[in-house]
Design an enzyme around this catalytic site. Structure first.
Site, mmCIF file in Angstrom:
data_model
loop_
_atom_site.group_PDB
_atom_site.id
_atom_site.type_symbol
_atom_site.label_atom_id
_atom_site.label_comp_id
_atom_site.label_asym_id
_atom_site.label_seq_id
_atom_site.Cartn_x
_atom_site.Cartn_y
_atom_site.Cartn_z
ATOM 1 N N ASP A 435 0.798 -1.117 0.070
ATOM 2 C CA ASP A 435 0.083 -0.085 -0.113
ATOM 3 C C ASP A 435 0.568 1.252 -0.075
ATOM 4 O O ASP A 435 1.898 1.360 0.779
ATOM 5 C CB ASP A 435 -0.841 0.210 1.266
ATOM 6 C CG ASP A 435 -1.840 1.185 1.218
ATOM 7 O OD1 ASP A 435 -2.731 1.602 0.350
ATOM 8 O OD2 ASP A 435 -1.930 2.068 2.143
ATOM 9 N N LYS A 436 0.526 2.228 -0.696
ATOM 10 C CA LYS A 436 1.428 3.240 -0.857
ATOM 11 C C LYS A 436 1.610 4.227 0.231
ATOM 12 O O LYS A 436 2.770 4.373 0.816
ATOM 13 C CB LYS A 436 1.328 4.175 -2.197
ATOM 14 C CG LYS A 436 2.266 5.481 -2.436
ATOM 15 C CD LYS A 436 1.631 6.190 -3.563
ATOM 16 C CE LYS A 436 0.825 7.167 -3.330
ATOM 17 N NZ LYS A 436 1.497 8.365 -2.417
ATOM 18 N N THR A 437 0.622 4.776 0.536
ATOM 19 C CA THR A 437 0.663 5.843 1.538
ATOM 20 C C THR A 437 0.776 5.262 2.863
ATOM 21 O O THR A 437 -0.036 4.453 3.397
ATOM 22 C CB THR A 437 -0.735 6.665 1.495
ATOM 23 O OG1 THR A 437 -1.038 6.989 0.269
ATOM 24 C CG2 THR A 437 -0.737 7.753 2.376
ATOM 25 N N THR A 585 -2.382 2.135 -4.789
ATOM 26 C CA THR A 585 -2.832 3.527 -4.455
ATOM 27 C C THR A 585 -4.186 3.953 -5.007
ATOM 28 O O THR A 585 -4.596 3.460 -6.065
ATOM 29 C CB THR A 585 -1.704 4.519 -4.835
ATOM 30 O OG1 THR A 585 -1.763 5.865 -4.386
ATOM 31 C CG2 THR A 585 -1.543 4.418 -6.276
ATOM 32 N N GLY A 586 -4.750 4.976 -4.382
ATOM 33 C CA GLY A 586 -5.975 5.620 -4.996
ATOM 34 C C GLY A 586 -5.586 7.082 -5.585
ATOM 35 O O GLY A 586 -6.422 7.646 -6.023
ATOM 36 N N LYS A 613 -9.143 -3.130 -3.171
ATOM 37 C CA LYS A 613 -7.714 -3.548 -2.865
ATOM 38 C C LYS A 613 -7.573 -5.225 -3.019
ATOM 39 O O LYS A 613 -6.849 -5.801 -3.485
ATOM 40 C CB LYS A 613 -7.097 -3.158 -1.830
ATOM 41 C CG LYS A 613 -6.792 -1.686 -1.650
ATOM 42 C CD LYS A 613 -6.351 -1.075 -0.655
ATOM 43 C CE LYS A 613 -6.045 0.315 -0.613
ATOM 44 N NZ LYS A 613 -5.370 0.785 0.796
ATOM 45 N N ASP A 632 -1.254 -1.224 6.747
ATOM 46 C CA ASP A 632 -1.310 -0.738 8.061
ATOM 47 C C ASP A 632 -2.377 -1.636 8.857
ATOM 48 O O ASP A 632 -2.122 -1.225 10.266
ATOM 49 C CB ASP A 632 -1.992 0.698 8.007
ATOM 50 C CG ASP A 632 -3.327 0.941 7.597
ATOM 51 O OD1 ASP A 632 -4.072 -0.327 7.221
ATOM 52 O OD2 ASP A 632 -3.904 1.943 7.381
ATOM 53 N N ASP A 636 -6.274 -1.798 5.593
ATOM 54 C CA ASP A 636 -6.093 -2.758 4.404
ATOM 55 C C ASP A 636 -6.552 -4.176 4.814
ATOM 56 O O ASP A 636 -5.780 -5.417 4.596
ATOM 57 C CB ASP A 636 -4.598 -2.787 4.084
ATOM 58 C CG ASP A 636 -4.126 -1.470 3.634
ATOM 59 O OD1 ASP A 636 -4.832 -1.004 2.842
ATOM 60 O OD2 ASP A 636 -3.121 -0.771 4.158
#
Length: 745
Positions: A435-437, A585-586, A613, A632, A636
């Protein structure tokens, strides 16, 4: 009637004086306890106390089966032995150390009698060319053999009783069975029919077993002791702030919202939040982070970590089983109780080996007694050796010792394994999805570039950043905070702002040093009628903030979610391991592609809604990939659960993440690499141990049964069989212990 209780564990009560079974402290009378409690509140100086596991719970394990662990006393479900505490700091405890001492004591007490039985044996005398015949020699051998049989063999009889009572015959049953056969045959040879007895063989066999178990338990204690070491991180006492005074109390007495003073160099006694003071804290023993972490008001601290150079006042936020240390211990215990698939196979093989040993002993006796007669003594000797050498203990220890060390090694590196099956699969991972952020990026904006309008009269980038920060400092938006933080990092003086006005979702305007400064997005500039098209920029993955002074565009500040320095290295290392990477990512496709390009991602999934996702994970799985998801642990959760291996990153003190099989305490993508490396190293050790344990049995059982005797005249005597069996178990444990030295990279 007098009642006695423990000062630290009031639930422990007894009608007799003695020691607390939890912490080893001397029990005191109940009325005396209240007096002592009041007295302790009057002392403010720190006095050394035993570093016991206060408030954290005591773990119990089986001395012979280290994979058996529980948080209450009882008997081992495998062998029936009494479970013992996993600490060895109190002399009176029946723990691993005391069990070691028992085997050691019995070994050294019986050793002189073993030597005497050897010297009195007619066969040994014949081999050595001696003649030490004395009157009543056979009766003396009988007396010596009987003492060694009952005194030295007692631990094995107890273990056998436990195994049989649970219908789970194993090593102890085989040992007891073998020495009983030898002793019974020897007694019969002494009193019922004339012949050579096996007293010296059985005596030597018992002696070797005692020695082997003593050494083996030392090794096993080394493998299981790391969890107890984690419990010792919590200091026994704390400086409670009460009515303006500092009062030393037991850590277990602290309650939520209590104020606690932590002096420089002291351990933080419990999880909490800093309410006063500033310091750096060494969290390496809990999170694996090697660098000291700066702590100030509002920051969380973890019990068991070390305060370094400043005094801190903390407010207790968690106690007892809710603390990070307790949660970590719980996860480790659950991980060690869980079994990888390979262990189920090893357990089944170990169970079968008992019956193989019995059949091997019986068939070898029958063969050498009736089919190829070599005499009763020879047949009995071979039978005993065959039973002894087939003991399945090495196979039973092959996997549990590795998983025990793996879970504690992982914890020391901030990697918490919830289920060994997940770690077992991790070595096969072919795709890691991030997950990016907040995972690959910091989840906070940073300034990437500043573009000046040459017609605006701004002397340099610092001047534009200084003026923009004065307006943005009033905002709580993450983009505004990114501009302010960049100015602070560059030691710029941020002037005060007047006539401040915020435009939610657009920006802010204010008067700074007599100038009207506006900072915001394109929409705000259009509303203020500021022309922005005359200044070109390469936006890429950046978010622009337009800065206007007196309604004229002065420049553009470009910001982006800051990519972690560790992310590029982590992706590179994963590629070196033959593992592909993907990013979820969104963000829009162009922003996602730019970040993916910087990180050299194999696959980029952009504009993915949280609920979608899980579908991206399925998409990769349908192509035959073994997928790990790194997120996280909260947002997720569905995708973590869907993946073959769910890895929750950045858990901090909230380690009880239900949706993940592996929990990483730090927000460091390199720990993903370490977790996979740990999985591969663990699997290597498991395979090595299984090859040794099975290979040993494949070679040893036929040899003990006498297959080499007709061609080569080689016979494996019972004492050598016992030595081989003990050595195989010790080798398996020491091989597992080598994993503690492994570097996870």
């Amino acid at each position: 009637m007098k009642m006695y209780t423990c000062p630290m564990h009031p639930e422990v009560q007894s009608d007799k004086p003695g020691k607390c079974p939890k912490c080893g402290m001397t029990l005191i009378e109940k009325d005396e306890q209240s007096h002592r409690g009041t007295e302790s509140m009057q002392h403010t100086s720190h006095t050394p106390k035993e570093n016991t596991n206060h408030g954290q719970g005591v773990l119990y394990t089986c001395p012979m089966d280290p994979d058996v662990m529980q948080d209450a006393p009882g008997n081992c479900p495998k062998c029936g032995m009494k479970l013992v505490p996993m600490t060895s700091e109190h002399e009176g405890h029946e723990d691993h150390a005391s069990m070691e001492r028992d085997f050691k004591r019995r070994f050294f007490i019986t050793l002189p009698f073993v030597i005497l039985s050897i010297l009195l044996s007619r066969m040994i005398q014949m081999w050595l060319g001696l003649d030490l015949a004395i009157p009543g020699q056979e009766l003396l051998l009988f007396a010596i053999g009987t003492f060694i049989f009952f005194f030295g063999g007692l631990p094995f009889f107890k273990g056998a009783k436990g195994e049989l009572s649970r219908r789970n015959p194993g090593m102890m049953t085989l040992v007891a069975f073998a020495i009983t056969i030898g002793y019974t045959f020897s007694v019969a040879a002494t009193f019922l029919f004339p012949g050579e007895s096996l007293y010296w063989e059985i005596s030597t066999l018992i002696s070797v077993f005692l020695l082997g178990h003593w050494l083996e338990m030392r090794a096993v204690r080394g493998a299981t002791g790391a969890l107890a070491e984690l419990a010792k991180l919590i200091p026994p006492s704390a400086h409670l702030l009460k009515d303006g005074n500092v009062v030393d109390v037991q850590t277990s007495e602290l309650k939520i919202s209590d104020g606690v003073l932590v002096k420089p160099g002291e351990k933080i006694p419990v999880d909490g939040v800093v309410i006063d003071g500033e310091s750096s804290v060494n969290e390496s023993m809990v999170t694996g982070e090697s660098r000291p972490i700066s702590k100030k008001k509002g920051d969380k601290v973890i019990g068991g970590t070390i305060n370094q150079d400043g005094s801190l006042t903390i407010e207790v936020s968690k106690t007892g089983a809710d603390t990070a240390i307790s949660q970590i211990m719980k996860l480790i215990r659950e991980a060690q109780a869980s079994k990888p698939n390979v262990q189920h196979l090893a357990d089944q093989a170990a169970a079968v080996l008992f019956y193989v040993a019995v059949v091997a002993g019986a068939s070898s006796f029958a063969y050498w007694m009736f089919i190829s007669p070599q005499g009763a003594v020879f047949a009995a000797t071979v039978a005993v050796a065959a039973v002894v050498v087939a003991c399945p203990h090495a196979l039973g220890l092959a996997i549990p010792t590795v998983t025990t060390i793996t879970s504690t090694l992982g914890a020391k590196n901030g990697i918490l394994i919830k289920d060994m099956k997940g770690l077992e699969i991790a070595r096969k991972i072919s795709y890691v999805v991030f997950d990016k952020t907040g995972t690959l990026t910091k989840g906070e904006f940073g300034v990437t570039d500043i573009i000046l309008n040459p017609d605006a009269g701004i002397k340099d980038q610092g001047e534009l950043l200084r003026l923009a920060s004065s307006v943005e400092v009033q905002s709580q938006h993450s983009i505004a905070q990114g501009i302010v933080n960049d100015a602070k990092n560059k030691k710029l003086e941020i002037p005060s702002v007047k006539e401040f006005k915020s435009f939610p979702g657009k920006g802010a305007v204010g008067s700074v040093e007599g100038k009207k400064v506006a900072a915001g997005n394109k929409t705000l500039m259009e509303e203020l009628k500021v022309e922005i098209d005359n200044l070109k920029m390469e936006q890429k993955a950046n978010t622009p903030v337009y800065i206007a002074i007196n309604n004229k565009l002065a420049g553009i500040i470009l910001l982006a979610d800051i990519i972690r320095e560790e992310s590029k290295e982590a992706v590179k290392r994963l590629h070196d391991m033959g593992i592909k990477t993907a990013m979820l990512t969104g963000d829009t496709q162009d922003v996602a592609n730019e970040v993916g390009k910087q990180l050299d991602m194999d696959t980029v999934f952009a504009q993915v809604l949280p609920e979608d996702k899980v579908n991206k994970i399925k998409e990769l799985q349908e192509k035959g990939n073994v997928v790990a998801m790194v997120g996280d642990g909260v947002n997720d959760a569905p995708s973590l659960t869907q993946s073959h291996v769910g890895i929750a990153i950045g858990a901090g003190t909230d380690v009880a993440v239900e949706s993940a099989g592996i929990v990483l305490m730090k927000n460091d993508p390199m720990d993903v690499v370490k977790a996979i490396s740990l999985s591969r190293k663990t699997n290597t050790k498991m395979v090595q141990n299984l090859i040794w344990a099975t290979g040993y049995n494949i070679f040893a059982i036929p040899t003990a049964a006498g297959v080499l005797y007709p061609a080569f005249g080689i016979v494996l005597r019972p004492e050598w069989a016992a030595l081989l069996m003990s050595a195989s178990s010790i080798i398996v444990v020491f091989n597992a212990l080598l994993l503690r030295r492994a570097k996870l990279d």
